[in-house]
Design a protein around this motif. Structure first.
Motif, short mmCIF file in Angstrom:
data_model
loop_
_atom_site.label_atom_id
_atom_site.label_comp_id
_atom_site.label_asym_id
_atom_site.label_seq_id
_atom_site.Cartn_x
_atom_site.Cartn_y
_atom_site.Cartn_z
N PHE B 264 0.46 -1.26 -0.63
CA PHE B 264 0.01 0.03 0.11
C PHE B 264 1.17 1.04 0.12
O PHE B 264 2.30 1.29 0.19
N ARG B 265 0.23 2.39 -0.50
CA ARG B 265 0.83 3.97 -0.70
C ARG B 265 -0.07 4.44 -0.26
O ARG B 265 -0.71 4.72 -0.39
N HIS B 267 -0.93 8.15 1.67
CA HIS B 267 -0.30 9.70 0.91
C HIS B 267 -0.97 10.93 2.39
O HIS B 267 -2.36 10.76 2.41
N GLU B 342 4.51 3.84 2.81
CA GLU B 342 4.89 2.42 1.84
C GLU B 342 4.84 1.48 2.42
O GLU B 342 6.03 1.50 3.44
N LYS B 359 -7.93 -4.97 1.93
CA LYS B 359 -7.70 -3.32 1.06
C LYS B 359 -9.04 -2.62 2.54
O LYS B 359 -9.01 -1.19 2.15
N GLU B 363 -8.45 0.63 4.87
CA GLU B 363 -9.31 2.03 4.10
C GLU B 363 -10.37 2.25 5.03
O GLU B 363 -10.14 3.56 5.64
N ARG B 384 -4.87 9.40 1.45
CA ARG B 384 -5.72 8.69 0.34
C ARG B 384 -5.14 7.31 0.59
O ARG B 384 -3.47 7.55 0.72
N GLU B 386 -3.55 3.91 -1.67
CA GLU B 386 -3.59 3.61 -3.40
C GLU B 386 -2.30 1.73 -3.01
O GLU B 386 -1.92 1.90 -1.80
N TRP B 387 -3.13 0.89 -3.84
CA TRP B 387 -2.79 0.35 -3.87
C TRP B 387 -2.07 0.01 -4.93
O TRP B 387 -2.40 -0.28 -5.89
N PHE B 388 -0.53 -0.09 -4.59
CA PHE B 388 -0.04 -0.59 -6.16
C PHE B 388 1.03 -1.76 -5.77
O PHE B 388 0.93 -2.69 -4.66
#
Lengths: 485, 485
Positions: B264-265, B267, B342, B359, B363, B384, B386-388
């Motif tokens: 995950f990331r 922000h 991250e 996930k 969130e 925020r 982000e899934w990466f």
């Protein structure tokens, strides 16, 4: 005896010359010239715009510097305009313990500093100085430094600028107020322009090129990285004068004290492991949260006693410690074993704290006084404090000093009786170097809002640039005529 | 009727064939072959070394893959050795929602996957299967996947390796134990070698090339970036079997459950300001300390109920959430307005949690359940998520499953009565894909210590490689003869 006679003659000439010009007359003429003649001249409008259009990042300052040098020489008729690069100073500069530029001598060759020197008028009636008790008369010129820097900080993500083209120098209206847009408007090309306006106003009103004081006009570089441009100007012989004004964006507050600052880098160590067995490691990221907490408590410890000082009372945190950068880890699924914090420690401008004593305080806080009380881990695995990059020495001029008091009066005159706010600056400026290294009483007052410096959509009020020009001109007109040192 | 007759014939043949080989005899022969014949053959020693000497970083796997393909074909006599690159799979792979490789189809062309398929012996007495209640008899082969990956992670700072040359493949002694040195020894070329030893042992002891099961030997790539190599092998038709063993470095623990994971990331946003007036901004670095705290509390919330499950009880944090990277700010004297975290979120291998449900939990924790309770700032300025990057699906085989129980017995036999530790893996493996996508009961057991994987001075005990070879061989010998599915 000879001196006394000369003094008398001078005073008589002075009285004759000035009888047609009361201070009120002069003030009125300065106002008219600045806000009408100068401001309405399209040439001046274009000149400021041409400065903003130069993207004078480090390495790219020669464009604006050449324009300024030409203006000083051709339009303002400075006697000597010295355009030099810092490499010329050699070891005296590059081995100086206050030298901070990240660039090498070779790299600095493309980045000139401009210093214009204007000798006092030899027809000037008031260049003779007597002491307050009249026991000593020195036939010497007063001298004044006007200092500003042309280097600008990065523009960040330009797509986030609402006004496109961060170097457009576009004039626009915000309500009734005219503004000019672009990186460097506020910090601090607007302020340099105020100094220029002031000199031109004096030249116009007194109908002379030369002033009744030696004027040293410094347009420097490398301020944003720690002030080595001004340090170079000082080492080249331009740093000592009876007064210096640095028109950084104070929003027209007067700062006889300027906070110093010193960058730091703190290394926090952990132990690597796979993220799936993270309990086998020690997360430097988690440990960093405690270090941040400890730094915040040091900030509070240092600022608590300052809040009762009226010079600091308008500032929520008089001398902040800012952590601006955090970096740690390379792989999401590994335990991070090394975090780096980078920040800026404010140095208290009280005439007592030095960069060295502040450094020592931070080091001790993290090694002994506080951090290890929060987590004994740091006893076994201490953080490492590194001092790097920029540093600015603090500046300090007594509020009773003639420079401060004359500026207060100039402000009052220009604003029809309003009092200028006198405070301590929340940031460092080159005034610290002029003060500490040059031995010059240096103060900061200038147009533009600090809150717009280093920001997206930087811009400045053109009204305020001209208002500052008026204040500086009024200061010069009183101060250069005032025989008391 | 025909089937029943066939079954009877087979059982008779089976009884005759096996009467000279009790399980004890077979186990003894396997042990002797593996620890003496195989281990003392310099050719085998050199073969393992040649694998380690291949620096099989992503993009550089073809060297070892060609060696393995040749060995499977020439020495182990696999019927079909399929050497293919992932680009051949096209959209089926590259548009698959589980596809994770950071490389494009074009870039992957240089990186072959090797799958050897060996059909069951047609003289084999035991390829007929009946149901437990004997109501159905299927004339079908059993099938077994042996899966391993040849891709290795970066070596980090090689100057910090005590043994120089991270790919030397040097054999050395640590006390009585022989070890082999180099990146990839533990993770997981040693384990692939164990599988090879096991197949050779069965071939030798049963004096046959083909086994009494269809054997699929997968030497894949892209495991370290999320398992897309195994996904490709599955999509090419090699992913479904009656059992799969993935000899990742478990230190010879048996993991019927493998934790999944998802990167995950996060922000975190603040507001820029000059460091000297930092109270005019909002520090994303300070705000990040609260986010870190909230993530740690989610980890605790998820793990608390797991600690009472004996499959997890040996792990201090059964399913960790690791924050591996923190990045924020560019300038020490500016207030940082954006921090990025991250990390890797473990997915619980309980057969219920999926990557998607995990996930959603993270969130919701940061948007509703927890973070805004800690600081209402995050209601106005949400983080925020982000899934990466990498993700591995969790794997789950019941401990009552024949594969698990047969492996437990094999371990007991190989270790003279010791019990294998059965647990949940603290990290994800390709077994998750075989399980979830291939529908294959896949377990993980292999030589080498997790704590040495991804580390400086990676090495592995050669004894343990051979011990694992023995366990897999014993598993095959019992399991392929066992007619119950």
């Amino acid at each position: 005896m000879k001196h006394t006679s000369l003094l008398l003659i001078c005073l008589i000439i002075h009285a004759i010359c000035c009888q047609q010009n009361t201070p009120q007359d002069i003030a009125q003429k300065i106002k008219e010239y600045i806000h009408q003649t100068h401001r309405n001249d399209i040439k001046n409008k274009n000149l400021l715009q041409s400065w903003i259009r130069q993207a004078s990042f480090p390495g790219n300052e020669s464009g604006i510097q050449n324009i300024i040098a030409k203006t000083l020489k051709d339009d303002l008729k400075f006697d000597n305009v010295d355009v030099f690069d810092m490499s010329r100073l050699g070891d005296e500069l590059f081995k100086n313990k206050l030298f901070r530029s990240p660039r090498t001598a070779e790299q600095l060759k493309v980045s000139p500093i401009v210093v214009g020197v204007m000798e006092p008028s030899d027809s000037c009636p008031s260049f003779v100085e007597i002491n307050t008790d009249a026991s000593q008369i020195n036939q010497r010129y007063k001298s004044l430094i006007l200092n500003g820097h042309v280097d600008v900080v990065p523009i960040g993500d330009e797509t986030q600028w609402k006004h496109k083209d961060a170097f457009s120098g576009e004039y626009y209206h915000d309500g009734d107020s005219e503004r000019i847009h672009g990186r460097g408007t506020t910090d601090m090309k607007g302020g340099i322009f105020s100094s220029l306006i002031a000199v031109q106003a004096i030249q116009h009103v007194f109908n002379t090129t030369r002033l009744c004081a030696k004027l040293i006009f410094q347009s420097v570089i490398e301020e944003e990285s720690g002030g080595s441009g001004t340090l170079a100007a000082i080492l080249r012989g331009y740093g000592t004068a009876d007064a210096a004004i640095v028109p950084e964006p104070t929003g027209m507050k007067l700062f006889p004290r300027q906070q110093g600052s010193q960058w730091f880098r703190i290394h926090i160590y952990g132990k690597q492991a796979h993220g799936g067995t993270r309990y086998e490691g020690i997360s430097a990221i988690e440990k960093s949260t405690t270090v941040i907490k400890s730094i915040l408590s040091l900030e509070e410890f240092r600022n608590k006693p300052l809040r009762s000082d009226k010079m600091f009372s308008s500032l929520p945190i008089p001398v902040p410690i800012n952590i601006g950068v955090i970096k740690g880890g390379e792989w999401p699924s590994s335990v991070c074993d090394h975090v780096v914090l980078e920040g800026r420690m404010g140095i208290i401008p009280d005439g007592k704290e030095t960069i060295d004593s502040a450094k020592q305080m931070l080091e001790q806080w993290l090694s002994k006084d506080d951090l290890i009380q929060l987590d004994s881990y740091f006893e076994k695995v201490p953080v490492r404090v590194e001092w790097f990059g920029a540093a600015w020495v603090p500046g300090h001029v007594d509020t009773e000093h003639q420079v401060v008091q004359t500026l207060q009066r100039a402000y009052e005159t220009a604003t029809n009786g309003q009092q200028v706010t006198v405070a301590s600056s929340p940031w460092a400026t080159d005034a610290g170097y002029l003060n500490t290294v040059g031995g010059t009483p240096a103060v900061v007052i200038g147009p533009g809002q600090t809150s717009l410096a280093h920001q997206l959509d930087e811009s400045i009020s053109v009204d305020e640039i001209y208002k500052c020009g008026e204040v500086i001109a009024l200061f010069i007109s009183e101060w250069m005529m005032n025989l008391k040192k």
